[in-house]
Design an enzyme around this catalytic site. Sequence first.
Site, short mmCIF file in Angstrom:
data_model
loop_
_atom_site.label_atom_id
_atom_site.label_comp_id
_atom_site.label_asym_id
_atom_site.label_seq_id
_atom_site.Cartn_x
_atom_site.Cartn_y
_atom_site.Cartn_z
N ASP A 1 0.84 -1.20 0.00
CA ASP A 1 0.00 0.00 0.00
C ASP A 1 0.88 1.25 0.00
O ASP A 1 1.96 1.25 -0.58
CB ASP A 1 -0.94 -0.04 1.22
N HIS B 1 -3.96 5.92 3.20
CA HIS B 1 -4.62 4.69 2.72
C HIS B 1 -3.97 3.45 3.31
O HIS B 1 -4.65 2.54 3.79
CB HIS B 1 -4.54 4.68 1.19
N SER C 1 -10.99 -1.24 -1.31
CA SER C 1 -9.74 -1.17 -0.55
C SER C 1 -9.97 -1.45 0.92
O SER C 1 -9.08 -1.90 1.62
CB SER C 1 -9.11 0.22 -0.68
#
Length: 780
Positions: free
Chosen positions: A154, A227, A560
Amino acid sequence: MANKNPLQKPFLFIILSINLIFLQAEITTQISNKKTYVVHMDKSAMPLPYTNHLQWYSSKINSVTQGKSQEEEGNNNRILYTYQTAFHGLAAQLTEEEAERLEEEDGVVAVIPETRYELHTTRSPTFLGLERQESERVWAERVTDHDVVVGVLDTGIWPESESFNDTGMSPVPSPWRGACETGKRFLKRNCNRKIVGARVFYRGYEAATGKIDEELEYKSPRDRDGHGTHTAATVAGSPVKGANLFGFAYGTARGMAPKARVAAYKVCWVGGCFSSDILSAVDQAVADGVQVLSISLGGGISTYSRDSLSIATFGAMEMGVFVSCSAGNGGPDPISLTNVSPWITTVGASTMDRDFPATVKIGTMKTFRGVSLYKGRTVLSKNKQYPLVYLGRNASSPDPTSFCLDGALDRRHVAGKIVICDRGVTPRVQKGQVVKRAGGIGMILTNTATNGEELVADSHLLPAVAVGEKEGKLIKQYAMTSKKATASLEILGTRIGIKPSPVVAAFSSRGPNFLSLEILKPDLLAPGVNILAAWTGDMAPSSLSSDPRRVKFNILSGTSMSCPHVSGVAALIRSRHPDWSPAAIKSALMTTAYVHDNTLKPLTDASGAAPSSPYDHGAGHIDPLKAIDPGLVYDIGPQDYFEFLCTQDLSPSQLKVFTKHSNRTCKHTLAKNPGNLNYPAISALFPENTHVKAMTLRRTVTNVGPHISSYKVSVSPFKGASVTVQPKTLNFTSKHQKLSYTVTFRTRMRLKRPEFGGLVWKSSTHKVRSPVIITWLPPL
């Protein structure tokens, strides 16, 4: 990643149009006319004079770049990475002509252009049954929980987050071989017993885009974007009491596997994520010793032999690593998903039973329901009506003036008013910022046909409420037809017990899997809407650079967010069953998934409120409590997956990219029908030839429940075909015993659309369900 919001950039997934589905863009570099290529090599073909593979790879590159002057080369090393664990090869910078010459060289299996991937961007443990009292016996903390390491590919990790507190954790397991790489604002001490590894990969990214701007992001494992921190905390975050976003979703935040370890592999940057970096991360993660890989990103679909992530994850699976990937945020369009290889667990997104309601009351005193996460200094009185304006020309079809784009609003028309903005084109929170700058005092964000009635809450910069398409049309019609239109907004906080739930998120990418219709994708649903988890200290919750707010937790939506839920549950299953293969874990998740919501009706689709199909929800919604003890599993070994590839019209050289071991050959055990792969979902694909009236598929189940048990089969009825299962009863006398059965489909009438149903093996203690799909290809 600037200018990002929960339905656009936070999920490393941008899928272009359905006709293109497949963003397999060859990335040009800033260095001359070279591009980065991933070169797959046949390890066994290395000639004897060479003492190591790097020496051999270098000679291959030199052989196709000879004659280049030192000045022309710029003293650049052409080789960016070498790969040696999950698969074998290198990433190198080549001209198109050099790449073509290299592909003709002995020992070179494939030369694939660099691909750019994008990110696919609390209450979920309770919603999944991981905090209920009855779960205590099953999920009681065990020492083995600490043994599982989940690799998260990520944007990095924010190590100071309380979610990565390692209090009470045992020392790092001795088999772990990972490392804590240092760099800008990331030191060795940023790793601990929770964050056991942190690495960074950027050579492919820099080769394609130029040097990383270290004023904008950290050239280290530290996460500026947020994220990666959010996904890592969802997988294995330690419990944090009092977690919330501006008071919303208040409670204890924890990951699915709170005692598992996290290894962060930073592969994503402001300009995206590049395949050469992703592959190096997968290769390194397997070498480091991860047991689970969580990959919330994707880059469209290409054939199996040209999909570098598919090739790399095949190697990870061979090494016993469970791989979970997000399906993508291209829904509700059909055939919009990615990461479709059968050895990958592909995860779609669903809602939970928690919501953040808000209301819009217009001048006629009619009230409309919506959602919002706004909590700021500006407060509109719920008892007062404010002027309302919509600058679009048609309530039903948005136009350029209705999207509230930057610079599009005239202060004379919006100052002091609540402004209606259509969703789309730009990030949702950014629209509110545009309204605020133009003097607006509030915003109503209306869905278009693309999003239907799905509502995703945002932490807006001014009082704002998001409403569905139907409500939006009515509100817009009122604003356009009433000379003195008014409205009021009310933000109602957090509500739980929402019905119906779960619901398939409209943005969740859909099947069918056009590469192989016999393999159902997505595999599963997991919570992916309005998920609270840890956040970076460097980015506002809106991800807008102009937003000064900083938070410890943020609420995001996307596949996600659903992917790490499955990764975390897989880590829990792995800790209880360390001997299970990745396929057994996937089978346990799929065959125990449920297909009814909390009103006991079939799962619905947020894009239209109609019942969803397996092309939307896969085998159903994960049920971790049942997955730990599934009774039976459909196991699949590496050779079985290779046999599947043997049915996919791949040439011997294309198949070779998957054969790390030179002795892996096609034995044709699936009788040339990929539907015979021992998959937990059963898909009968009748060919264009209308003379083919019957088809028999075979499955084998392994007993992982009581040693002595008896299962009886039931199959839902189908209009287009009769379905017969033989035998109708499976009698097991020992643990790990394998028994086989066949399913025969006989066409009654060829339907134009696929038909869906289920096959269930039921004992006195267990129910093992497989989705069943029958498809008739149109006659030639």
